[in-house]
Design an enzyme around this catalytic site. Structure first.
Site, short mmCIF file in Angstrom:
data_model
loop_
_atom_site.label_atom_id
_atom_site.label_comp_id
_atom_site.label_asym_id
_atom_site.label_seq_id
_atom_site.Cartn_x
_atom_site.Cartn_y
_atom_site.Cartn_z
N ARG A 1 11.61 5.31 3.22
CA ARG A 1 11.84 6.76 3.25
C ARG A 1 12.57 7.19 4.51
O ARG A 1 13.38 8.13 4.49
CB ARG A 1 10.51 7.49 3.12
N ASP B 1 2.53 4.87 -0.19
CA ASP B 1 2.12 6.17 0.35
C ASP B 1 1.77 7.17 -0.76
O ASP B 1 2.14 6.97 -1.91
CB ASP B 1 3.28 6.81 1.14
N ARG C 1 0.85 -1.18 0.00
CA ARG C 1 0.00 0.00 0.00
C ARG C 1 0.89 1.23 0.00
O ARG C 1 1.20 1.79 1.05
CB ARG C 1 -0.94 -0.04 1.20
#
Lengths: 253, 253
Positions: A206, A45, A43
């Site tokens: 990230r 971002d 999923r």
């Protein structure tokens, strides 16, 4: 599937924002003439791209009279979906899966890539797919720090679990490359970080990239990076890198 | 300068549409606190990109008291401009030029590149910078046809002169390459057409590419391409290729 995540509020459906899931489910409903729910391997971002997202859904489209009469198979559904999808989303391949196939639970490995353009100057072309860093980066130090990610670790420093409490993940590879990215950009300055794991925590790639950038900028040394990993403390991570440099590359089953 | 032309109605200023010229002139006015007009080497069409556009302007910014006091030079103007320009436009370098320098009249060569993604499937990432062609292309035939462009020819088949009547131009090179373009795209399928000339007619590169594509698709043979060039007849050209695959790469003085 492949998509440019720039104009989407992430993969997962939300009430009042455009998502990749909604876009694909709408296309499926339009083609199959039946409401269809999809499940994805990752999923992603808001703003994150995909080159190799994997999704699954149930449909009786192939068993309908009209499909049987015309001999429709997966490649026909693929073409029909691509014809109605917007230009920033594409289906790469439609295949029949086993009835029990689950794209998330059955995935053995996921690989993400993060692109960085390291130059005093901005580069307008491809800005949507890479992070611009204007100060010089010590890529050797970033490469050295990245090595400590490989193996089974508790990655609580770098993210939250999407469900449950377990923050242990197995990283198979974490390397920096100098892959020449867009050939119309000036030579040099392009770096990409490839990381493959059995699974990732929310924001993990990230957060890892943001912390490695602290190493590259000389604000954190390799030793401190290793200590941050061991600390299992979200506060030890550097700032989370922005989403637009990130791309879900492949999911392995 | 480099820019992503996607959101601009071309380089040249227009009354009611966003242009690169207006964007840069606004930035110059903001930084230098004086209305400033620019002249460009190539007035790129709506949607065409640039990696190496050259522009010139007059300014007394360096001679102002405040600039002299701070010792401001070209690199300071470069930084100030890049700080106020939107992210799809960047100044690559500011240099002092001779008083008589004219970016268009003094240019000896211009080089353009046109990107094509040749695959049955669309590829959402980098779709803004390349033309998707879903039927197979015979690149060898396109390469063979392109050879006939080299030299001094009357290119009236491929465009209109921007001013005057002369449609003769000298093409120094016209080649197809298989430059691996975006590393997160699937391997293969990427082609780029590089063409360098003393100058180009309006729409010439896009018209040449569109006609070469007819050759690649088998709708025109190499002989017919050569005949079309010799015909000096706009009606002999194939459909003009869309602007988003095109990029002004370099201008040589």
């Amino acid at each position: 599937m492949a998509y440019d995540g720039s104009d989407y509020s992430g993969f997962q459906r939300q009430a009042n924002a455009p998502t990749v899931q909604e876009t694909l489910e709408d296309a499926l409903a339009q083609v199959t003439q039946a409401p269809t729910s999809i499940v994805a391997a990752g999923r992603t971002d808001a703003g994150v791209h995909a080159a190799g997202q994997v999704i699954a859904f149930d449909t009786d489209w192939f068993r309908r009279k009209s499909s049987l009469r015309r001999g429709y198979g997966p490649s026909d559904l693929e073409r029909a979906l691509n014809a109605v999808l917007p230009e920033d989303v594409a289906v790469r391949q439609v295949r029949e899966a086993g009835e029990r196939f689950h794209p998330r639970y059955d995935a053995k490995k996921r690989r993400y890539r993060y692109y960085i353009y390291n130059s005093p100057q901005r580069w307008p072309l491809i800005r949507r797919y890479s992070l611009h860093v204007d100060r010089p980066l010590n890529v050797e130090a970033m490469e050295e720090a990245a090595k400590s990610l490989v193996g089974e670790h508790d990655f609580a420093t770098f993210g939250q679990p999407p469900q449950g409490e377990v923050t242990v993940r197995r990283v198979f590879a974490a390397t920096w490359g100098t892959d020449s990215f867009p050939s119309f950009a000036p030579g040099g300055g392009w770096f990409s970080f490839d990381v493959e794991a059995n699974a990732f925590l929310y924001h993990m790639v990230r957060s890892v990239v943001g912390t490695l950038l602290q190493v590259g900028l000389g604000k954190m040394d390799v030793r401190a990076f290793r200590a941050a990993l061991k600390a299992r403390d979200r506060a030890q991570a550097g700032p989370t890198a922005p989403p637009h440099g990130l791309c879900l590359m492949t999911v392995t089953y």
